[in-house]
Design a protein around this motif. Structure first.
Motif, PDB file in Angstrom:
ATOM      1  N   ASP A  37      61.124  45.152  53.157  1.00 36.94           N
ATOM      2  CA  ASP A  37      61.469  44.596  54.470  1.00 36.94           C
ATOM      3  C   ASP A  37      62.671  43.663  54.355  1.00 36.94           C
ATOM      4  O   ASP A  37      63.581  43.704  55.185  1.00 36.94           O
ATOM      5  CB  ASP A  37      60.287  43.826  55.072  1.00 36.94           C
ATOM      6  CG  ASP A  37      59.225  44.727  55.659  1.00 36.94           C
ATOM      7  OD1 ASP A  37      59.483  45.938  55.806  1.00 36.94           O
ATOM      8  OD2 ASP A  37      58.128  44.218  55.969  1.00 36.94           O
ATOM      9  N   TRP A  41      66.137  44.034  56.331  1.00 39.36           N
ATOM     10  CA  TRP A  41      66.607  42.971  57.220  1.00 39.36           C
ATOM     11  C   TRP A  41      68.013  42.521  56.857  1.00 39.36           C
ATOM     12  O   TRP A  41      68.823  42.223  57.737  1.00 39.36           O
ATOM     13  CB  TRP A  41      65.645  41.793  57.195  1.00 39.36           C
ATOM     14  CG  TRP A  41      64.297  42.094  57.757  1.00 39.36           C
ATOM     15  CD1 TRP A  41      63.848  43.276  58.273  1.00 39.36           C
ATOM     16  CD2 TRP A  41      63.191  41.197  57.842  1.00 39.36           C
ATOM     17  NE1 TRP A  41      62.536  43.160  58.676  1.00 39.36           N
ATOM     18  CE2 TRP A  41      62.110  41.895  58.419  1.00 39.36           C
ATOM     19  CE3 TRP A  41      63.011  39.871  57.473  1.00 39.36           C
ATOM     20  CZ2 TRP A  41      60.878  41.307  58.655  1.00 39.36           C
ATOM     21  CZ3 TRP A  41      61.776  39.289  57.709  1.00 39.36           C
ATOM     22  CH2 TRP A  41      60.727  39.997  58.298  1.00 39.36           C
ATOM     23  N   ASP A  44      70.317  45.170  58.204  1.00 36.25           N
ATOM     24  CA  ASP A  44      70.388  45.008  59.661  1.00 36.25           C
ATOM     25  C   ASP A  44      71.219  43.783  60.021  1.00 36.25           C
ATOM     26  O   ASP A  44      71.982  43.804  60.992  1.00 36.25           O
ATOM     27  CB  ASP A  44      68.980  44.853  60.257  1.00 36.25           C
ATOM     28  CG  ASP A  44      68.138  46.110  60.122  1.00 36.25           C
ATOM     29  OD1 ASP A  44      68.688  47.176  59.791  1.00 36.25           O
ATOM     30  OD2 ASP A  44      66.905  46.012  60.339  1.00 36.25           O
ATOM     31  N   ASN A  77      62.425  39.890  63.759  1.00 39.46           N
ATOM     32  CA  ASN A  77      61.659  40.939  63.076  1.00 39.46           C
ATOM     33  C   ASN A  77      60.195  40.550  62.918  1.00 39.46           C
ATOM     34  O   ASN A  77      59.306  41.386  63.081  1.00 39.46           O
ATOM     35  CB  ASN A  77      62.281  41.254  61.718  1.00 39.46           C
ATOM     36  CG  ASN A  77      63.506  42.124  61.833  1.00 39.46           C
ATOM     37  OD1 ASN A  77      63.582  42.986  62.693  1.00 39.46           O
ATOM     38  ND2 ASN A  77      64.482  41.894  60.984  1.00 39.46           N
ATOM     39  N   CYS A  80      58.498  40.950  66.213  1.00 41.16           N
ATOM     40  CA  CYS A  80      58.268  42.365  66.469  1.00 41.16           C
ATOM     41  C   CYS A  80      57.057  42.865  65.679  1.00 41.16           C
ATOM     42  O   CYS A  80      56.213  43.579  66.208  1.00 41.16           O
ATOM     43  CB  CYS A  80      59.516  43.163  66.110  1.00 41.16           C
ATOM     44  SG  CYS A  80      59.383  44.920  66.438  1.00 41.16           S
ATOM     45  N   GLN A  81      56.988  42.483  64.420  1.00 39.02           N
ATOM     46  CA  GLN A  81      55.840  42.881  63.596  1.00 39.02           C
ATOM     47  C   GLN A  81      54.545  42.331  64.171  1.00 39.02           C
ATOM     48  O   GLN A  81      53.535  43.027  64.218  1.00 39.02           O
ATOM     49  CB  GLN A  81      56.005  42.393  62.160  1.00 39.02           C
ATOM     50  CG  GLN A  81      56.995  43.158  61.346  1.00 39.02           C
ATOM     51  CD  GLN A  81      57.149  42.598  59.943  1.00 39.02           C
ATOM     52  OE1 GLN A  81      56.624  41.538  59.606  1.00 39.02           O
ATOM     53  NE2 GLN A  81      57.904  43.304  59.115  1.00 39.02           N
TER      54      GLN A  81
END
Length: 186
Positions: A37, A41, A44, A77, A80-81
């Motif tokens: 992750d 990230w 991103d 993020n 969102c998770q």
């Protein structure tokens, strides 16, 4: 370098990426629950940074500007998770080994702990505690700034930091105890 990235010069963008990757990865590793992750990230984040470079006003620290983008991306993020897993309970404590009971912390903690251990221990914190801890301790945000960023009250920020420190203390004590047992068995 910034102008070259804005122009789309691939060699400059590559150089920019390799220069700032370690700094931004350290931020993501503190927030993400696993390395995959964190790596996603960071990538991103670079996409967002390259898209936002024309908006940079050349005021203040450029590195600070990059870190702010990355921290906000990490928080987005995590939100969102949490939305995806319906955020069970804000302050649930996940204990890795409840059977261990430690009554003291040793001064030689640093001799028995490495960076990976510390990151693993920080990742044991519940999401909101981990976010507040990272923002206050590593990113130097104030409780007022954290409250605004996370849409919580300033008092809740203080509470979450206190809870995070208590949890970290407990986990660190267990970690030191576990290391001492291994050392004594050798």
């Amino acid at each position: 370098m910034i102008d070259g990235c804005i122009r789309g010069d691939l060699l400059v963008q590559k150089s920019f990426y390799y220069q700032y990757y370690p700094i931004l990865m350290r931020i993501c590793v503190r927030y993400a629950t696993n390395k995959e992750d964190a790596e996603q990230w960071v990538h991103d984040g670079f996409v967002k940074i390259f898209a936002s470079l024309p908006k940079y006003k050349h005021e203040g620290s450029f590195e600070g500007w990059l870190k702010k983008i990355m921290v906000r991306l990490c928080i987005d993020n995590l939100r969102c998770q949490n939305a995806q897993k319906h955020e069970i309970e804000n302050n649930t404590v996940y204990d890795s080994d409840p059977a261990l009971d430690v009554h003291y912390v040793h001064n030689d903690f640093t001799l028995k702990t490495d960076t990976d251990d510390l990151l693993r221990i920080i990742n044991l914190l519940p999401e909101k505690q981990k976010m507040v801890f990272n923002l206050i301790v590593f990113e130097d945000y104030t409780h007022k700034e954290v409250a605004a960023l996370l849409n919580i009250t300033e008092n809740h920020s203080y509470l979450l930091l206190y809870q995070a420190r208590q949890q970290l203390k407990t986990h660190l004590q267990k970690h030191v105890e576990k290391k001492e047992v291994k050392y004594e068995q050798k």
